[in-house]
Enzyme design. Sequence first.
Site, PDB file in Angstrom:
ATOM      1  N   GLY A  13       0.818  -1.212   0.000  1.00 51.03           N
ATOM      2  CA  GLY A  13       0.000   0.000   0.000  1.00 51.03           C
ATOM      3  C   GLY A  13       0.850   1.259   0.000  1.00 51.03           C
ATOM      4  O   GLY A  13       0.619   2.186  -0.783  1.00 51.03           O
ATOM      5  N   ARG A  81       1.659 -13.568   2.644  1.00 49.82           N
ATOM      6  CA  ARG A  81       2.052 -14.981   2.730  1.00 49.82           C
ATOM      7  C   ARG A  81       3.346 -15.146   3.493  1.00 49.82           C
ATOM      8  O   ARG A  81       4.260 -14.339   3.357  1.00 49.82           O
ATOM      9  CB  ARG A  81       2.287 -15.515   1.315  1.00 49.82           C
ATOM     10  N   ARG A  87      -1.264 -19.049  -1.102  1.00 52.76           N
ATOM     11  CA  ARG A  87      -2.150 -17.877  -1.084  1.00 52.76           C
ATOM     12  C   ARG A  87      -3.514 -18.262  -0.513  1.00 52.76           C
ATOM     13  O   ARG A  87      -4.164 -17.484   0.163  1.00 52.76           O
ATOM     14  CB  ARG A  87      -2.337 -17.343  -2.503  1.00 52.76           C
ATOM     15  N   ASN A  94      -8.389 -13.021   5.242  1.00 50.88           N
ATOM     16  CA  ASN A  94      -8.339 -11.854   4.365  1.00 50.88           C
ATOM     17  C   ASN A  94      -9.721 -11.487   3.815  1.00 50.88           C
ATOM     18  O   ASN A  94      -9.994 -10.309   3.559  1.00 50.88           O
ATOM     19  CB  ASN A  94      -7.328 -12.083   3.238  1.00 50.88           C
ATOM     20  N   ASN A 119      -4.543 -11.083  -1.376  1.00 53.05           N
ATOM     21  CA  ASN A 119      -4.603 -12.487  -1.819  1.00 53.05           C
ATOM     22  C   ASN A 119      -5.425 -13.355  -0.878  1.00 53.05           C
ATOM     23  O   ASN A 119      -5.531 -13.033   0.298  1.00 53.05           O
ATOM     24  CB  ASN A 119      -3.176 -13.039  -1.899  1.00 53.05           C
ATOM     25  N   ARG A 150       6.758  -9.984 -14.618  1.00 54.89           N
ATOM     26  CA  ARG A 150       7.817 -10.915 -14.197  1.00 54.89           C
ATOM     27  C   ARG A 150       8.341 -11.671 -15.422  1.00 54.89           C
ATOM     28  O   ARG A 150       9.543 -11.782 -15.627  1.00 54.89           O
ATOM     29  CB  ARG A 150       7.266 -11.887 -13.152  1.00 54.89           C
ATOM     30  N   HIS A 174      -4.518 -16.114 -10.279  1.00 60.82           N
ATOM     31  CA  HIS A 174      -3.250 -15.620  -9.722  1.00 60.82           C
ATOM     32  C   HIS A 174      -2.740 -16.637  -8.713  1.00 60.82           C
ATOM     33  O   HIS A 174      -2.832 -16.461  -7.518  1.00 60.82           O
ATOM     34  CB  HIS A 174      -3.476 -14.264  -9.070  1.00 60.82           C
TER      35      HIS A 174
HETATM   36  N1  APR Z   1      -7.956  -2.660   7.786  1.00 63.25           N
HETATM   37  C1  APR Z   1      -6.939  -1.929   7.294  1.00 63.25           C
HETATM   38  N2  APR Z   1      -5.691  -2.398   7.207  1.00 63.25           N
HETATM   39  C2  APR Z   1      -5.462  -3.642   7.635  1.00 63.25           C
HETATM   40  C3  APR Z   1      -6.474  -4.458   8.158  1.00 63.25           C
HETATM   41  C4  APR Z   1      -7.773  -3.923   8.239  1.00 63.25           C
HETATM   42  N3  APR Z   1      -8.800  -4.619   8.721  1.00 63.25           N
HETATM   43  N4  APR Z   1      -5.928  -5.661   8.504  1.00 63.25           N
HETATM   44  C5  APR Z   1      -4.633  -5.599   8.197  1.00 63.25           C
HETATM   45  N5  APR Z   1      -4.334  -4.385   7.684  1.00 63.25           N
HETATM   46  C6  APR Z   1      -3.052  -3.855   7.235  1.00 63.25           C
HETATM   47  C7  APR Z   1      -1.889  -4.268   8.109  1.00 63.25           C
HETATM   48  O1  APR Z   1      -1.838  -3.496   9.309  1.00 63.25           O
HETATM   49  C8  APR Z   1      -0.713  -4.009   7.199  1.00 63.25           C
HETATM   50  O2  APR Z   1      -0.165  -2.722   7.391  1.00 63.25           O
HETATM   51  O3  APR Z   1      -2.716  -4.368   5.958  1.00 63.25           O
HETATM   52  C9  APR Z   1      -1.329  -4.109   5.794  1.00 63.25           C
HETATM   53  C10 APR Z   1      -0.735  -5.217   4.957  1.00 63.25           C
HETATM   54  O4  APR Z   1       0.569  -4.854   4.716  1.00 63.25           O
HETATM   55  P1  APR Z   1       1.784  -5.880   4.753  1.00 63.25           P
HETATM   56  O5  APR Z   1       1.641  -6.776   5.927  1.00 63.25           O
HETATM   57  O6  APR Z   1       3.040  -5.099   4.602  1.00 63.25           O
HETATM   58  O7  APR Z   1       1.525  -6.792   3.462  1.00 63.25           O
HETATM   59  P2  APR Z   1       1.806  -6.454   1.924  1.00 63.25           P
HETATM   60  O8  APR Z   1       3.088  -7.064   1.516  1.00 63.25           O
HETATM   61  O9  APR Z   1       1.572  -5.017   1.677  1.00 63.25           O
HETATM   62  O10 APR Z   1       0.644  -7.314   1.229  1.00 63.25           O
HETATM   63  C11 APR Z   1      -0.706  -6.957   1.400  1.00 63.25           C
HETATM   64  O11 APR Z   1      -1.342  -7.660  -0.803  1.00 63.25           O
HETATM   65  O12 APR Z   1      -0.075  -8.700  -2.431  1.00 63.25           O
HETATM   66  C12 APR Z   1      -1.005  -8.875  -1.427  1.00 63.25           C
HETATM   67  O13 APR Z   1      -0.558 -11.125  -0.617  1.00 63.25           O
HETATM   68  C13 APR Z   1      -0.478  -9.763  -0.313  1.00 63.25           C
HETATM   69  O14 APR Z   1      -2.601 -10.043   0.695  1.00 63.25           O
HETATM   70  C14 APR Z   1      -1.376  -9.360   0.812  1.00 63.25           C
HETATM   71  C15 APR Z   1      -1.587  -7.867   0.561  1.00 63.25           C
END
Ligand code: APR
Length: 307
Positions: A13, A81, A87, A94, A119, A150, A174
């Site tokens: 994000g 993951r 996934r 999720n 995912n 990729r 995916h």
């Molecule tokens: N509302 C808002 N944010 C949330 C919630 C929620 N209910 N639950 C979790 N989060 C936030 C987490 O706090 C975290 O900051 O979602 C964010 C996910 O970020 P990362 O853990 O860094 O994961 P990231 O690598 O960004 O992947 C996020 O995208 O590509 C897909 O498989 C991946 O499903 C995963 C997603």
Amino acid sequence: MTKISIIGAGMTGATAAHWLAERELADIALVDVVEGMPQGKALDLLEAMPVIGKDVRIEGSNDYKATEGSDIIVITAGLPRKPGMSRDDLLNTNADIVKKATEETLKHSPNAIYIILTNPLDSMCYVAMKTGGLPRERVIGQAGILDSARMRAFVAMELGVSVENIACYVLGGHGDSMVPLTRHSNVAGVPLNETMSAERLAAIVDRTRKGGGEIVALLKQGSAFYAPSAAIAQMAESILKDKNLIVPCSIYLQGEYGLKDIFFGVPAQLGRKGLVKVIEYKLNAEEKANLDSSAAEVTETTAALKL
Ligand code: APR
């Protein structure tokens, strides 16, 4: 003012916010459940704007009110993951997160177009569309641009040719069943299979299929985020500028490719209303069979959703 809200200010994000700010496409809101984190990242990014000379307002919040009036909502909230985890293991955790994010954002932006990243992607798109009661034009999953990128990167490394000359198309779900369409891929117009041996091409196809897992294994924690988030920026740009760019995305199919009631990776034209059109390739029997078996996997995962 045009606005993009990103739900989940984690690696994907926040990096998406970075790519988007570079393009000066829209104001940006970052929302996450972790206190202070989206505010901190947003402020840091905002403070980079004078350096890169972009006028973009960026706000971080734990409150969905910050998403008010968004043109695009990106959902990247969820658990990433872990090594060895598929996934699909993430499915229902999720799904709850995506459900809440969809419900809350719709209250503030009833006309937004949704780009989903969480995912398992194809099933999470389904959750967003069903939860929001949204038309299919407004829910688009990001996967195919990443998988195709990729493959393009691997071909570029193999041939020593600019990535710009390489067009690759990866369709399907995916997951490991994705379908790299080598017959439709090319290097400056030369069919991909004429540019290298069958063994090298097979190795690239295999590496593409396992591309996400390769990064997960290297990182040890978390999953890929630079390329997935760059893909978000490309999709958002095509939508906001009404470019009608054709890119592989996860789209709700209504008979295209012989498939129905499934989010699935297909070439899609993206414009100001979201999905403009699904492009249908003429597939041979083997390609169609590969897509069908990928679709069966996606259907199975989506059926395990507790909606
Ligand atoms: N509302 C808002 N944010 C949330 C919630 C929620 N209910 N639950 C979790 N989060 C936030 C987490 O706090 C975290 O900051 O979602 C964010 C996910 O970020 P990362 O853990 O860094 O994961 P990231 O690598 O960004 O992947 C996020 O995208 O590509 C897909 O498989 C991946 O499903 C995963 C997603």
